[in-house]
Structure formats: structure tokens, C-alpha cells
Design a protein around this motif. Structure first.
Motif, PDB file in Angstrom:
ATOM      1  N   ALA A 178      -9.032   3.041  -1.184  1.00 51.22           N
ATOM      2  CA  ALA A 178      -9.263   2.087  -0.104  1.00 51.22           C
ATOM      3  C   ALA A 178      -8.601   0.737  -0.365  1.00 51.22           C
ATOM      4  CB  ALA A 178     -10.768   1.913   0.105  1.00 51.22           C
ATOM      5  N   LYS A 179      -8.728   0.207  -1.577  1.00 51.17           N
ATOM      6  CA  LYS A 179      -8.275  -1.166  -1.811  1.00 51.17           C
ATOM      7  C   LYS A 179      -6.756  -1.337  -1.698  1.00 51.17           C
ATOM      8  CE  LYS A 179     -12.336  -2.848  -4.220  1.00 51.17           C
ATOM      9  NZ  LYS A 179     -12.921  -3.417  -5.445  1.00 51.17           N
ATOM     10  N   PRO A 180      -5.947  -0.431  -2.249  1.00 56.88           N
ATOM     11  CA  PRO A 180      -4.505  -0.586  -1.987  1.00 56.88           C
ATOM     12  C   PRO A 180      -4.155  -0.524  -0.506  1.00 56.88           C
ATOM     13  CG  PRO A 180      -4.877   0.954  -3.795  1.00 56.88           C
ATOM     14  CD  PRO A 180      -6.211   0.658  -3.205  1.00 56.88           C
ATOM     15  N   ARG A 181      -4.867   0.302   0.232  1.00 53.56           N
ATOM     16  CA  ARG A 181      -4.605   0.384   1.673  1.00 53.56           C
ATOM     17  C   ARG A 181      -5.062  -0.897   2.371  1.00 53.56           C
ATOM     18  NH1 ARG A 181      -3.591   5.828   3.013  1.00 53.56           N
ATOM     19  NH2 ARG A 181      -4.280   5.615   5.157  1.00 53.56           N
ATOM     20  N   GLY A 182      -6.143  -1.498   1.855  1.00 55.09           N
ATOM     21  CA  GLY A 182      -6.570  -2.785   2.399  1.00 55.09           C
ATOM     22  C   GLY A 182      -5.541  -3.870   2.143  1.00 55.09           C
ATOM     23  N   PHE A 183      -4.951  -3.849   0.944  1.00 58.20           N
ATOM     24  CA  PHE A 183      -3.913  -4.813   0.596  1.00 58.20           C
ATOM     25  C   PHE A 183      -2.715  -4.653   1.522  1.00 58.20           C
ATOM     26  CE2 PHE A 183      -0.777  -6.181  -2.930  1.00 58.20           C
ATOM     27  CZ  PHE A 183      -0.746  -7.479  -2.439  1.00 58.20           C
ATOM     28  N   SER A 237      -8.697  -3.593  10.058  1.00 63.29           N
ATOM     29  CA  SER A 237      -8.465  -2.461   9.164  1.00 63.29           C
ATOM     30  C   SER A 237      -8.662  -2.867   7.707  1.00 63.29           C
ATOM     31  CB  SER A 237      -7.048  -1.916   9.384  1.00 63.29           C
ATOM     32  OG  SER A 237      -6.778  -0.865   8.501  1.00 63.29           O
ATOM     33  N   ALA A 238      -8.126  -4.032   7.344  1.00 67.61           N
ATOM     34  CA  ALA A 238      -8.274  -4.513   5.966  1.00 67.61           C
ATOM     35  C   ALA A 238      -9.739  -4.729   5.612  1.00 67.61           C
ATOM     36  CB  ALA A 238      -7.490  -5.812   5.786  1.00 67.61           C
ATOM     37  N   ARG A 239     -10.485  -5.328   6.519  1.00 65.09           N
ATOM     38  CA  ARG A 239     -11.909  -5.543   6.246  1.00 65.09           C
ATOM     39  C   ARG A 239     -12.637  -4.213   6.073  1.00 65.09           C
ATOM     40  NH1 ARG A 239     -13.466 -10.555   6.162  1.00 65.09           N
ATOM     41  NH2 ARG A 239     -12.431 -12.193   7.391  1.00 65.09           N
TER      42      ARG A 239
END
Length: 1019
Positions: free
Chosen positions: A703-708, A732-734
Motif C-alpha cells: 500500500a505505501k509505495p502505491r500511496g507515494f 487515493s493516496a489517503r
């Protein structure tokens, strides 16, 4: 009794399936054109999935494709880890030995976990500690291997019986279906649809794959009556009697396998008086075989999907001639068939094997498993080497012999761990825990941690002589669950372990389990993991140095660096490095040094911190610790970017991409792509930045790389004026980051974009609320790289809204808060100093107190940095200050402003920064400045496009200044009633309900810029 003649129960004519075969052939054609294909073929048992795959494979081979078949292997109720992939890769190696060797070059050691043959000539190195990316690394390398092998020729990988697949096989298949991007490759998997009950482990995977647009699912239905008739004709080699067709069609219900069995039974006369039970139908022909053949069938049914000839001989204990005769009868009766590799036998259809196995008595089943286990112990060469340990564990477990099963199951768990088959390792360890209390004491006392465990460091004991403990198994199981994605099961195990440790008096082991709980809580989005880490830190406080102590401190330091950077994080990192060195834990030391170096950079000792990071990168590459090296490839360029050295960051990131791809570190590769997008954005290479951000989304699975990635895309969209897309990416990031684990490195950029989007949409109060939320929480020390841009966005918004009535209330307070928040932020890097001067100039602009000198200071700080967008923005502001200042009408100032605006517009136009380009053109038009050799073309008047008359334009300008109807009347020399009529007309034409909304619309559309409202520009 059946004679020793072949019973023809397979139709030589391929019946029906035209639509399904066409679909498969179309997929083959698309793959041949370079578009990889992923297909799922489902259908009930016996419906004809295997026959369809065989027909497709034959057609593919005729077209020059290489077909590699692999089947999920069942031993009793156990599937072998990665069995279908190992079989398929072995087939590829036989068909394309040179191509596969070239594709695997440099990664033989890792790929040997799936195909041991590729690593036979490679010396084994220290692989380092297992981590969350171990399995993902293997999966990524497998995907890239298949893409390389299929680069020049079409390859079909067909995996059968997915309903038996182990968890690791399912995870790998899902990864391939999600990530295959290139190559002339078809991946086809089959499964029994009728076996997929609500709690079947394959069910969630099928649901996940259904959501992928790149995966096509084909459902194979039953035959209709005409197709059944043609099938029977093929089996009997003659046209069947219509009455017989009706009877067989009714009883088989169109299931191809049952049609075959019924047709043969009718021909052989064994169907008289047969019940309607399908199980009886499957057994009736087996029961018609000689007793010795039935005995062989029973033994083979319990041995697994395929049983090797020598193993079958050892278990049946028949003379060789008798065994061969029994096998010949079974093969001629189409009950058994030779295995594809020619070394054993399998049932022609798994339904028959299951029926025979289900007919075994309980004691008979355990006795057969014991015989299998004893034969395999006596002669380990009876089965392939890569299957031996897993099969022995299964045989002993199903023989219900705890004394033999416990060590065998533990051996198998080690093998599963080495193959990164963590889900299977967890299953085996749970079996070991189940067997623990029933195994004899002397058997348990002989077990040693050094033989079976590796995750819990030895603390105050000698692993070679200390007996294995139940808690050791729990530690291994907890980590296996975390690495294999079974976090809920792992969390339950840690809870049980900590309960057992309450009265144990072992603070180190308890601290270790609390660290595991922290990882699991974060992975499950149940919290940020700090409470668990704090407990672990309390438990080790005051204890002598140990590897556990060092790991706790290193984990605490890394968590603190991300969440609350500051002195405590610095201290924890220093002690982690010290303790790791004292106990010789080099990987923990390198991780802690990397964390410490990042904190050193953020504290202001920039070059010292960077030198340390470069040293850690070099050391980990030399020592072969890819997990830490990949983290250095993320953190080092991030630190370079934070201090404005973006071009150096890009160079390191490009090296990092090569490293991550080589080692199959897909999540690290996603972080690196994200960092690359960020640095390319700073350098003004926005198209490349967008491409890098998209790569981050394609590669990243967590999730976190996709959030970045979403943050990067939102920032780019905002700068280009694409507010709707920026808002979408922000949401989307949130979603990816969640609300359970709020780190400043995510929260501050998210807040920055939130304020920018709200400002762009004219929602000033929403933007202020977001800023105040951040300021109320406090900006942690060391986060100046994120804080400066955030404060800049907020103060620029305030300056842009100067004079807007809705902005007046609370303006002084918010500007004071921005000024107070900026005061303690570091400025000892050129980029931070540039932001400080820029923010100071914007604060003055928000108070109508800025002068060209303030903007010259900001410009002189920005110009040495390679940041064209920032430079263009500051040039625009300087030009605005020059034109608005006393003397702005003089020609030298106008010439200077013209040049600044020309440069700013060229940069904005090149970048696609539409809002900035529009603002520059608007300022030039109002000041009557030509930015090109020809006069600036008059743009369409936005006021007229709204349908406002000239008088209404004048009234709207005064409304935007907050004037009452009486004040408007006095200034325009009209009556208050006429002014009121004009205001009503304006509100109707703008589609708003009040004067405040009308003022907001005027401001958002740039109808009356602040300088026009306050300081007239002299023509």
C-alpha cells in the motif's frame, strides 16, 4: 474380470469445446504478438479440462510454441510447495536449456528455490535474514525469468489442478497474473469449480483475479446430448444406440468422464444393477480387477498424485513380475497411466484415485502411510530429491506416529523456509506444535534449535546443545506467518507466546515477540505499532547487549525516524549500532547505521550523514546483504533530494533500479521509482516524472509505495492545473496510507496537496483548517524538507487571497502561526534557505508589504538550484513586485519585469504548468507588456464570457473588495437601488447565492488580481 486387453475409454475424437478452444487460440495469437495472456479454466471434476488443455497444447506446438505443463501435486491432503511451477520450469529447461540458463544468469541461487537444477553449480552465499520481501523477491525473479524466456518465442505455461495448490503456489500465480507485462507468454491455470466451497483457500484468489482486467476466466460446461452421442461413438468406434445415449446422458448429466465410465461399463456388462452413486460408478471397474491389481491401486491412491515405480514396489512388497503384471492390467483398463516423465504411475483421473482412497479403512490408511515412510527412510533415492523431505513428513504425519512425525515435520518446515514457501512453513510448524505434547520426551530432548530455527537469536545458550523449546516453534511460526501474509494467524501465535512468557522470566524473548507484534499490527492496519515497541524497549532496558537488544533498538530507531524524528530516535540508533557491533550482528548494524545517517542529515550535519550512507551502501553491496542495500538505494537518494541535490539523487536511483530488478525486490523498486519521480519533478522533467510515477504504481504491490505514487501524481496534476485529477490522486493516496499509521513524511505532503487543491477550488476556509490541523499537531524536528513546501503553499494562498472578504477574518492569526512554524525550521542547506527567503517574501506579500528586494533575495537563493518550476514562480512574483512598486512605470523596471515574465512563461509553457503560465500572461496583459516579438494577443475577456456588462464588471470589482451597495453607488455615481439591481443581476449570471460567493468566483477566475484591487499598474 477384465481381460488383459486395452479398454478404450477415451474418445479419439475431440468433441465440442469450439468456443473455448477458439478463446485459447486467440490468446495464443495475442501472446505471439507480444501481449502476455493470463487465463483461468474452471469446470467440475471430469468435465474435460485436461482434454481441452491437451488439445490446446497440441495446437500450440504445431504453431511453434513451447508448452510447459505443471500440475499441483497432492500427497494425501498436502500440496508440495511450488510443485506446478517447479515441474513447468523443469519442462522449459529441457526444451530451452540455453535460453533458460541465460534468463536465470546471476539469479541462480534464488531461482534454485523453485528449480534446484539451476543452482547446482553456484556456490551458496550467506542469503541474509528473511524479510517481508524474500517471497516477493522470488516471485519477481520468476516473473522476469518467464518474460525473458518468452522474449523471442511463444511459451505456454499450463498449471493444472489449482484446487490442490499450496498457498505459496497460489500467491506466486496471483503475482504473475498481476505483474506480467512483456513477453510472448500464455499462463493457463485449471481448477475444479465444484470443489471451491465457501471456505476453500482458492476462492479468495479467484475473486481477486476476477477483478483484474488482464485475466480471462473460461468456465467449461457439460456436454449436451448431441455431444454425448459423438463422444460415445468415438469410444465405441461405432454409432451408439439412441436409447443407450439417452440413458448415459441422463445418468452422466453430460459429464465427459462419467460418460466414458458408463459407456465402458455398458460395453463390458458391469453396469447391471449399478446404483446411481457416482462413487460406486467410479469403484465398480476397479473392483472388477484382479485382487493384486486392486491392491496396487489402493497403495497408489494413498501415495499421492504420482507414485514412482520403485517406491510402489517397496510399499506393495510384490515380486517384480507380479507388480508389473498388476500394473499392466490397471493401465490396460485405463485405471492407471504412466506418469509423463515415465518414472511412475498415476490414476487416469483424480476422481478415481479419490474414490479408491476414500474406500480405505482408517487403519489401512495409516498403515500404508507408515509403509511409504519406512520405504523412503530406507532408501531416500526412491523419490526426487526436492520432494523427499516434504513427502516423508506427510507420510509420517498421516501414519499418526508422533515420534517419527515431529522431527520429519520440522525438517520439512526448514525446507519450506529455504524455498520462501512461508505459508507451507507455517502449516508445518502448526503441525509440529500439534505433535509436541504427544511426542515422547526423549524425542523432544534430542531436537536442537540450530537444526530447525533461525529467527530467534541465541541468547545466553549454546544452540547446538540446548534442547528445542515450544517457544522456538512459536517464534518460527510467527515470522513465517508475517512473511507469508498470514498475519492474523501470526498475531494469535504471538499472543499465545506472550501469555506463556508471563511467568517465564525471559524478558529478551518477550521483547522479541513484542517486536513481531508491532510488525503485525502495522501490517494489519490495527495501529502504528509504537505501543508494542515501547513495551519491548522497556523489557530490554538495563540488560546486557544481545542481538535481540540490538534488534529492538534498531527497530525503535527506524520507527522513530519515520514517525517522530528527534533526539530519542538519534539515541536509539546510536545504541543499536553499538550493540550490534558488540554482538557481531552485521545486518542489524548496517540497518541501524543507515537509520542513524538519515537522522544525521536531517539534524544538519548533511555531508557527514551522506558519507555514512554511501559507506553503508558500499559495505552491503560488498557483503551481499541485498535487503539493506536496497533500503540504502531508497534512503540515500531521498536524503540527496531533501537537500536539493536532485541530479545526484537521480544517478543513485538509476543504480538502485538495476539492483532492485536484479534481486527481484519489487516493493523497493516501487519506492525507487517514486523517489525518481520526485527528483525528476524537481529537475523540471515532468513527463519523465509522470512515467516514473506510473512505473511505481505498476511495480509496487504494497500500500505505501502505491500511496507515494499517488502523492507524486497529485503534486504533478496540481502544478498542471488538473484539479479534479489532483483531488482523485489525493483521495487515493489517503486510502493507501490509511489513518492507523500517520507518519510526517506522508502526512505533511498530503496536507500540502490538500491545501493546494482547496485553494485552487476557492475553498479558503477548508485550506486553512487543514493547515491548522497540522500546526496543532506540531511539525516534528528534522522534517523541514516537507514543512517548508507546506508553509509555502499555505502562505502563497493567503497572499493570493489578499482583499477577499472571506479571507480577512483570521488572516493575521494564520500568518502569525505560519511565521512561528517557520522560525525553528532548519536553513543550513541551500534549498531550505531558499524556501525560508521565499516564505518570508510571501508573508510580506500577504500583508502588502513586500518589495522587489525581498523577491531578489528569494531569487538569488533559488537560481543556483536546478529547480526550474520554483525559479519560474519566483520570477513571476519578482516581476509582479517590480510593476507594483513605486517607480514600476519606469522603463528599466518594465524591461526587467518583461524579461522575468518571458523566462517564467517559457518555463511554465515547457513544463505544462498551466496555472503559472496563465498568471504570467494575465500580469503581462494588464501591464501591457509584450512577452514575444509581436504584441501580446488580447485574450478573451473572462468577464464578458460570463455575460456581464461593463457596468456590471465595475460593480463586481467593488463587490470583490467588500463594498456595500451604498459604497458602490457613491463610487460609481449611481443610486443605491441601481447598485442593488446590478448586484442581483450579477448573482444570477454567476449562479451564486450571495455576495461572498460572487467575490470568491471573481477571485478564483483571476478577474481582479490583488494588485489591481490595491495598487493600480500605470500604463
Amino acid at each position: 474380470m477384465l481381460r488383459l486387453v486395452e479398454t478404450r475409454s477415451v474418445s479419439p475424437v475431440f468433441v465440442g469445446r469450439t468456443e473455448e478452444l477458439n478463446s485459447l487460440n486467440e490468446a495464443l495469437a495475442r501472446a505471439a504478438a507480444g501481449e502476455p495472456q493470463a487465463l483461468l479454466l474452471g469446470g467440475e471434476a471430469g468435465v474435460g479440462k485436461t482434454r481441452l488443455v491437451e488439445e490446446f497444447a497440441t495446437a500450440a506446438c504445431r504453431q511453434g510454441a513451447v508448452v510447459a505443463l505443471g500440475g499441483c501435486v497432492e500427497i494425501g491432503a498436502d500440496g508440495l510447495p511450488f510443485a506446478p511451477f517447479s515441474t513447468a520450469l523443469r519442462a522449459l529447461r529441457r526444451a530451452l536449456p540455453d535460453e533458460l540458463a541465460a534468463a536465470a544468469a546471476g539469479q541462480e541461487e534464488e531461482l534454485a528455490r523453485l528449480l534446484p537444477e539451476v543452482g547446482e553449480a553456484i556456490p551458496v552465499r550467506n542469503p541474509g535474514r528473511h524479510d517481508e520481501e524474500s517471497m516477493a523477491r522470488l516471485f519477481e525473479l520468476t516473473a522476469r525469468l518467464l518474460e525473458r524466456v518468452a522474449a523471442e518465442r511463444t511459451v505456454v505455461v499450463a498449471l493444472e489442478d489449482l484446487h490442490w495448490a499450496d498457498a505459496s503456489t497460489r500467491h506466486l500465480l496471483a503475482y504473475l497474473f498481476r505483474t506480467l507485462r512483456t513477453g510472448r507468454l500464455v499462463v493457463l491455470a485449471t481448477y475444479r469449480a465444484d470443489d471451491i466451497h465457501r471456505r476453500h483457500p482458492l476462492r479468495p484468489l479467484l475473486a481477486e483475479l476476477d477483478r483484474l482486467r488482464t485475466v480471462r476466466r473460461i468456465e467449461l460446461g457439460r456436454f449436451n446430448r448431441d455431444e454425448v452421442s459423438r463422444q460415445i461413438a468415438g469410444i465405441l468406434a461405432t454409432e451408439p444406440n439412441p436409447a443407450q445415449v439417452d440413458e448415459i446422458f441422463e445418468r452422466s448429466d453430460g459429464n465427459a468422464f462419467f460418460v466414458e465410465e458408463l459407456a465402458v461399463c455398458a460395453t463390458e456388462g458391469c453396469g447391471t444393477g449399478l446404483t446411481d452413486s457416482l462413487r460406486d460408478l467410479l469403484l465398480v471397474r476397479v473392483e472388477g480387477l484382479p485382487e493384486s491389481t486392486q491392491r496396487v491401486a489402493r497403495v497408489a491412491a494413498e501415495g499421492g498424485s504420482t507414485v514412482e515405480y520403485r517406491l510402489l514396489a517397496a510399499v506393495t512388497r510384490l515380486a517384480e513380475d507380479d507388480l508389473i503384471e498388476a500394473l499392466r492390467i490397471a493401465v490396460n483398463a485405463n485405471i492407471l497411466i504412466p506418469a509423463p516423465d515415465g518414472d511412475g504411475y498415476r490414476f487416469r483421473h483424480s476422481l478415481v484415485r479419490e474414490a479408491v482412497a476414500d474406500d480405505l479403512l482408517p487403519g489401512e490408511r495409516s498403515r500404508l502411510n507408515r509403509r511409504y515412510a519406512e520405504a523412503l527412510e530406507a532408501d531416500p533415492t526412491l523419490v526426487p530429491a526436492d520432494e523427499r523431505v516434504m513427502r516423508l513428513a506427510s507420510y509420517w504425519y498421516h501414519a499418526h506416529d508422533a515420534a517419527k512425525a515431529l522431527p520429519a515435520v520440522l525438517d520439512a518446515s526448514v525446507t519450506a523456509r529455504r524455498r520462501h514457501a512461508y505459508a507451507e512453513q507455517l502449516r508445518l510448524l502448526e503441525r509440529a506444535m500439534e505433535l509436541w505434547d504427544t511426542a515422547p520426551e526423549d524425542v523432544r530432548a534430542a531436537l536442537r534449535p540450530v537444526d530447525y530455527t533461525e529467527v530467534y537469536p541465541p541468547c545466553g545458550c549454546v544452540p547446538a546443545t540446548t534442547p528445542l523449546r515450544y517457544l522456538d516453534l512459536m517464534a518460527e511460526a510467527a515470522v513465517a506467518g508475517r512473511l507469508g501474509g498470514e498475519r492474523e494467524r501470526a498475531l494469535k501465535i504471538t499472543k499465545r507466546a506472550l501469555h506463556l512468557l508471563e511467568d517465564d522470566g525471559d524478558p529478551l524473548r518477550a521483547a522479541w515477540f513484542w517486536v513481531q507484534r508491532s510488525h503485525l499490527v502495522q501490517g494489519l492496519a490495527r495501529g502504528d505499532g509504537w505501543a508494542e515497541l515501547a513495551t519491548a524497549e522497556d523489557l530490554v532496558r538495563g540488560l546486557p547487549p544481545s542481538e535481540v537488544h540490538a534488534e529492538v533498538l534498531s527497530t525503535v530507531a527506524n520507527w522513530s525516524h519515520v514517525h517522530v524524528p528527534g533526539p530519542e530516535a538519534f539515541s536509539a540508533a546510536e545504541r543499536a549500532v553499538e550493540y550490534a557491533r558488540m554482538v557481531g550482528a552485521s545486518e542489524i548494524e548496517m540497518n541501524a547505521r543507515l537509520t542513524l545517517a538519515g537522522l544525521v542529515v536531517e539534524s544538519g550535519s548533511v555531508q557527514a550523514g551522506l558519507d555514512e550512507m554511501f559507506d553503508v551502501l558500499r559495505r552491503t553491496l560488498d557483503d551481499g546483504i541485498p535487503s539493506v542495500a536496497s533500503r540504502a538505494y531508497v534512503n540515500l537518494p531521498s536524503s540527496l533530494e531533501s537537500i536539493g541535490r536532485s541530479r545526484e539523487a537521480v544517478e543513485v536511483l538509476q543504480e538502485g533500479l538495476t539492483h532492485a530488478r536484479r534481486h527481484g525486490l519489487s516493493d523497493k523498486e516501487a519506492w525507487i521509482w517514486g523517489n525518481l519521480a520526485e527528483s525528476l519533478y524537481s529537475l523540471g522533467q515532468w513527463d519523465r516524472a509522470a512515467e516514473a510515477a506510473s512505473q511505481a504504481e505498476r511495480v509496487g504491490q504494497s500500500a505505501k509505495p502505491r500511496g507515494f505514487h499517488a502523492v507524486n501524481r497529485a503534486a504533478l496534476s496540481l502544478a498542471r492545473g488538473e484539479l479534479t485529477e489532483a483531488a482523485r490522486q489525493l483521495a487515493s493516496a489517503r486510502g493507501y496510507f490509511g489513518s492507523h499509521d500517520q507518519a510526517p513524511q506522508h502526512e505533511l505532503p498530503l496536507a500540502d496537496i490538500t491545501i493546494g487543491v482547496a485553494a485552487g477550488e476557492g475553498r479558503l476556509l477548508d485550506a486553512r483548517a487543514e493547515l491548522e490541523r497540522i500546526l496543532d499537531s506540531g511539525i516534528p524536528p528534522g522534517t523541514q524538507r516537507y514543512a517548508w513546501p507546506l508553509l509555502l503553499t499555505a502562505v502563497a494562498m493567503e497572499a493570493d487571497n489578499l482583499g477577499l472578504p472571506v479571507a480577512e477574518q483570521g488572516r493575521t492569526k494564520i500568518l502569525d502561526r505560519i511565521r512561528d512554524a517557520a522560525r525553528p525550521l532548519a536553513t543550513n542547506a541551500p534549498v531550505w534557505l531558499a524556501h525560508e527567503r521565499w516564505v518570508r517574501a510571501e508573508l510580506l506579500r500577504a500583508e502588502s508589504a513586500d518589495t522587489p528586494d525581498h523577491w531578489y533575495e528569494a531569487l538569488s537563493a533559488i537560481e543556483p538550484l536546478e529547480r526550474p518550476y520554483d525559479l519560474a514562480r519566483v520570477r513571476h512574483r519578482l516581476a509582479q513586485a517590480l510593476l507594483s512598486a513605486p517607480g514600476g512605470a519606469e522603463q528599466p523596471e518594465r524591461d526587467r519585469a518583461t524579461e522575468l515574465l518571458r523566462l517564467a512563461h517559457a518555463a511554465a509553457d515547457h513544463l505544462g504548468a498551466r496555472p503559472l503560465a496563465d498568471a504570467v500572461l494575465l500580469l503581462a496583459r494588464r501591464a501591457r507588456l509584450a512577452l514575444t516579438a509581436a504584441p501580446v494577443p488580447e485574450r478573451a475577456d473572462p468577464v464578458r464570457s460570463l455575460g456581464l456588462t461593463g457596468r456590471e464588471r465595475d460593480v463586481l470589482r467593488l463587490v470583490a473588495l467588500g463594498r456595500t451597495n451604498r459604497q458602490i453607488a457613491e463610487e460609481l455615481f449611481i443610486s443605491p437601488k441601481t447598485a442593488s439591481v446590478h448586484v442581483s443581476n450579477i448573482l444570477a449570471k454567476l449562479g451564486v447565492s450571495g455576495r461572498g460567493e460572487a467575490a470568491a468566483v471573481a477571485h478564483r477566475l483571476g478577474l481582479f488580481p490583488a494588485e489591481a484591487l490595491h495598487v493600480p499598474i500605470t500604463e
